[in-house]
Design a protein around this motif. Structure first.
Motif, mmCIF file in Angstrom:
data_model
loop_
_atom_site.group_PDB
_atom_site.id
_atom_site.type_symbol
_atom_site.label_atom_id
_atom_site.label_comp_id
_atom_site.label_asym_id
_atom_site.label_seq_id
_atom_site.Cartn_x
_atom_site.Cartn_y
_atom_site.Cartn_z
ATOM 1 N N SER A 22 28.489 -23.230 -48.839
ATOM 2 C CA SER A 22 27.944 -24.559 -49.148
ATOM 3 C C SER A 22 27.391 -25.223 -47.892
ATOM 4 O O SER A 22 26.313 -25.839 -47.923
ATOM 5 C CB SER A 22 29.035 -25.441 -49.774
ATOM 6 O OG SER A 22 29.526 -24.874 -50.958
ATOM 7 N N TYR A 23 28.122 -25.088 -46.802
ATOM 8 C CA TYR A 23 27.654 -25.656 -45.541
ATOM 9 C C TYR A 23 26.340 -25.011 -45.105
ATOM 10 O O TYR A 23 25.408 -25.704 -44.663
ATOM 11 C CB TYR A 23 28.717 -25.458 -44.464
ATOM 12 C CG TYR A 23 28.296 -25.913 -43.082
ATOM 13 C CD1 TYR A 23 28.302 -27.260 -42.743
ATOM 14 C CD2 TYR A 23 27.874 -24.987 -42.124
ATOM 15 C CE1 TYR A 23 27.902 -27.678 -41.486
ATOM 16 C CE2 TYR A 23 27.465 -25.397 -40.865
ATOM 17 C CZ TYR A 23 27.491 -26.742 -40.551
ATOM 18 O OH TYR A 23 27.092 -27.153 -39.305
ATOM 19 N N VAL A 24 26.218 -23.700 -45.263
ATOM 20 C CA VAL A 24 25.009 -22.994 -44.832
ATOM 21 C C VAL A 24 23.806 -23.409 -45.667
ATOM 22 O O VAL A 24 22.736 -23.748 -45.131
ATOM 23 C CB VAL A 24 25.221 -21.463 -44.900
ATOM 24 C CG1 VAL A 24 23.905 -20.728 -44.656
ATOM 25 C CG2 VAL A 24 26.255 -21.022 -43.880
ATOM 26 N N GLU A 34 20.711 -25.560 -44.074
ATOM 27 C CA GLU A 34 19.433 -24.853 -43.986
ATOM 28 C C GLU A 34 18.392 -25.404 -44.960
ATOM 29 O O GLU A 34 17.234 -24.986 -44.923
ATOM 30 C CB GLU A 34 19.633 -23.359 -44.255
ATOM 31 C CG GLU A 34 20.450 -22.650 -43.201
ATOM 32 C CD GLU A 34 19.794 -22.651 -41.836
ATOM 33 O OE1 GLU A 34 18.543 -22.683 -41.780
ATOM 34 O OE2 GLU A 34 20.521 -22.628 -40.827
ATOM 35 N N GLY A 35 18.807 -26.312 -45.852
ATOM 36 C CA GLY A 35 17.856 -26.953 -46.755
ATOM 37 C C GLY A 35 17.473 -26.140 -47.959
ATOM 38 O O GLY A 35 16.449 -26.427 -48.601
ATOM 39 N N TYR A 36 18.279 -25.132 -48.334
ATOM 40 C CA TYR A 36 17.941 -24.304 -49.490
ATOM 41 C C TYR A 36 18.185 -25.029 -50.803
ATOM 42 O O TYR A 36 17.535 -24.712 -51.816
ATOM 43 C CB TYR A 36 18.740 -23.001 -49.475
ATOM 44 C CG TYR A 36 18.530 -22.163 -48.235
ATOM 45 C CD1 TYR A 36 17.346 -22.223 -47.521
ATOM 46 C CD2 TYR A 36 19.517 -21.305 -47.772
ATOM 47 C CE1 TYR A 36 17.146 -21.458 -46.384
ATOM 48 C CE2 TYR A 36 19.336 -20.530 -46.632
ATOM 49 C CZ TYR A 36 18.153 -20.616 -45.941
ATOM 50 O OH TYR A 36 17.956 -19.866 -44.808
ATOM 51 N N ILE A 37 19.096 -26.015 -50.805
ATOM 52 C CA ILE A 37 19.374 -26.774 -52.029
ATOM 53 C C ILE A 37 18.344 -27.874 -52.224
ATOM 54 O O ILE A 37 17.818 -28.079 -53.323
ATOM 55 C CB ILE A 37 20.797 -27.373 -51.971
ATOM 56 C CG1 ILE A 37 21.852 -26.259 -51.946
ATOM 57 C CG2 ILE A 37 21.031 -28.296 -53.167
ATOM 58 C CD1 ILE A 37 21.937 -25.461 -53.212
ATOM 59 N N SER A 38 18.055 -28.588 -51.159
ATOM 60 C CA SER A 38 17.115 -29.709 -51.262
ATOM 61 C C SER A 38 15.682 -29.247 -51.492
ATOM 62 O O SER A 38 14.863 -29.988 -52.057
ATOM 63 C CB SER A 38 17.188 -30.574 -49.996
ATOM 64 O OG SER A 38 16.884 -29.791 -48.847
ATOM 65 N N ARG A 97 18.203 -15.779 -48.905
ATOM 66 C CA ARG A 97 18.309 -17.155 -49.398
ATOM 67 C C ARG A 97 18.733 -17.173 -50.866
ATOM 68 O O ARG A 97 19.622 -17.936 -51.255
ATOM 69 C CB ARG A 97 16.978 -17.883 -49.210
ATOM 70 C CG ARG A 97 16.539 -17.968 -47.748
ATOM 71 C CD ARG A 97 15.202 -18.670 -47.593
ATOM 72 N NE ARG A 97 14.777 -18.682 -46.196
ATOM 73 C CZ ARG A 97 13.663 -19.250 -45.756
ATOM 74 N NH1 ARG A 97 12.838 -19.853 -46.627
ATOM 75 N NH2 ARG A 97 13.359 -19.218 -44.471
ATOM 76 N N LEU A 98 18.102 -16.335 -51.652
ATOM 77 C CA LEU A 98 18.510 -16.208 -53.052
ATOM 78 C C LEU A 98 19.936 -15.680 -53.152
ATOM 79 O O LEU A 98 20.737 -16.154 -53.977
ATOM 80 C CB LEU A 98 17.543 -15.283 -53.788
ATOM 81 C CG LEU A 98 17.885 -14.951 -55.242
ATOM 82 C CD1 LEU A 98 17.868 -16.207 -56.096
ATOM 83 C CD2 LEU A 98 16.916 -13.905 -55.797
#
Length: 340
Positions: free
Chosen positions: A93-95, A99-103, A173-174
């Motif tokens: 979750s922190y990563v 890294e902005g993969y969620i936003s 990333r996926l």
């Protein structure tokens, strides 16, 4: 200095590259054969941590619970996985947040192939591979029953294929998002098992796990369709270029290949849902059988209690010196008439 270089080979990720950015240079990493040395080192670290959790946490709880051999083995397995899944969930979750993969969901397929990785992404993948590889010798160290070995081997190999595939095919990333969803569902399942072993009447967490599992399957399938069905076919560089790590773009430009991959993904998710539904039906059947058995036992106990408390019929009159007397004090025996 020679010793230090050798130590860094085991401890730190290798293949660092300075990538120019708008703000200057950024150090990133790619993969290579030296990663196997780092994975081997963290395999031994995982074995040590496994033994620490077993010795100082799980064994102490087992002594208090007095579980059977079968439950003892499953309790140890769930206890180890709860610790691992919780740690991996927090780390993952922190990563993905930093890294902005969620936003920015577009970052999951934009600029594919993602050959160069940030330090924390590469280190996370190396540790994940080390943990699941350490689980293979742990089957021997933990003296797992022969009946349980095929199931655990299947689980370990699925995780290794998923993590190594995402790492080697530059779909990191996926892979991070999918791992986060999978670990979330697995955490609630093994936590529910731990609670069930301590109190067999408490199955509330299994209901929570059922909801989380169904939601994670839905999000996983949606993510696959979004990335593989719509994201990768729109990547600018569609040519096959293994040297640059481009393995998929030109294939996903072919609609037949794209639909075949999505069909396989849907079938795999459907098989997981089938096993999940089968598990839920079996659990509900056992629950209702147990409830009906309790009702029958309670009804039988009530019937026997009524029979025991039922008053016995007594003859009219009363007893005196072992002889039944009538109510007026006369004997109930018929008197013989004297012959005239």
């Amino acid at each position: 200095q020679v010793t230090a270089k050798t130590a860094f080979l085991f401890i730190l990720p290798q293949y660092n590259v300075s990538v120019p950015t708008a703000d200057g240079e950024l150090v990133q990493y790619h993969y290579g054969l030296k990663d196997l040395v780092t994975i081997l080192f963290y395999m031994f670290i995982a074995i040590i941590l496994h033994a620490v959790v077993q010795e100082y946490a799980l064994d102490k709880i087992n002594r208090r619970l007095h579980l059977s051999k079968v439950k003892h083995s499953k309790f140890n397995e769930s206890g180890q996985l709860v610790a691992f899944h919780l740690t991996s969930m927090i780390w993952c979750s922190y990563v993905v947040v930093t890294e902005g993969y969620i936003s920015n969901p577009r970052s999951l397929w934009e600029n594919y192939p993602h050959v160069y990785l940030p330090f924390q992404v590469k280190f996370f993948y190396l540790c994940q591979l080390a943990y699941w590889l350490h689980a293979l010798p742990e089957l021997y160290f933990q003296k797992v029953r022969k009946e349980e070995i095929p199931r655990q081997l299947r689980c370990i190999l699925l995780y290794l294929v998923h993590i190594a595939g995402a790492y080697l095919l530059n779909l990191t990333r996926l892979g991070l998002i999918l791992l986060l969803l999978e670990y979330l569902a697995e955490f609630f399942f093994h936590m529910a098992q731990l609670v069930y072993f301590t109190d067999e009447n408490n199955e509330k967490l299994f209901n929570v796990w059922a909801v989380v599992f169904a939601l994670t399957r839905l999000f996983t399938l949606t993510l696959y369709i979004l990335v593989m069905g719509f994201g990768l076919p729109r990547v600018e560089n569609q040519a096959l270029d293994p040297e640059r790590g481009n393995f998929f773009s030109f294939l996903f430009n072919n609609i037949l290949f794209r639909m075949s991959v999505l069909l396989l993904v849907c079938l795999f998710q459907a098989s997981m849902m089938w096993h999940f539904i089968h598990f839920q039906l079996r659990r509900w059947r056992e629950y209702w059988n147990e409830q009906s058995g309790r009702k029958r036992a309670a009804a039988a106990a009530t019937t026997s209690t009524k029979q025991q408390t039922k008053p016995l019929k007594r003859d009219s009159g009363y007893h005196e010196n072992g002889v039944v007397k009538a109510e007026n004090g006369t004997s109930p025996r018929t008197k013989k008439l004297k012959s005239p």
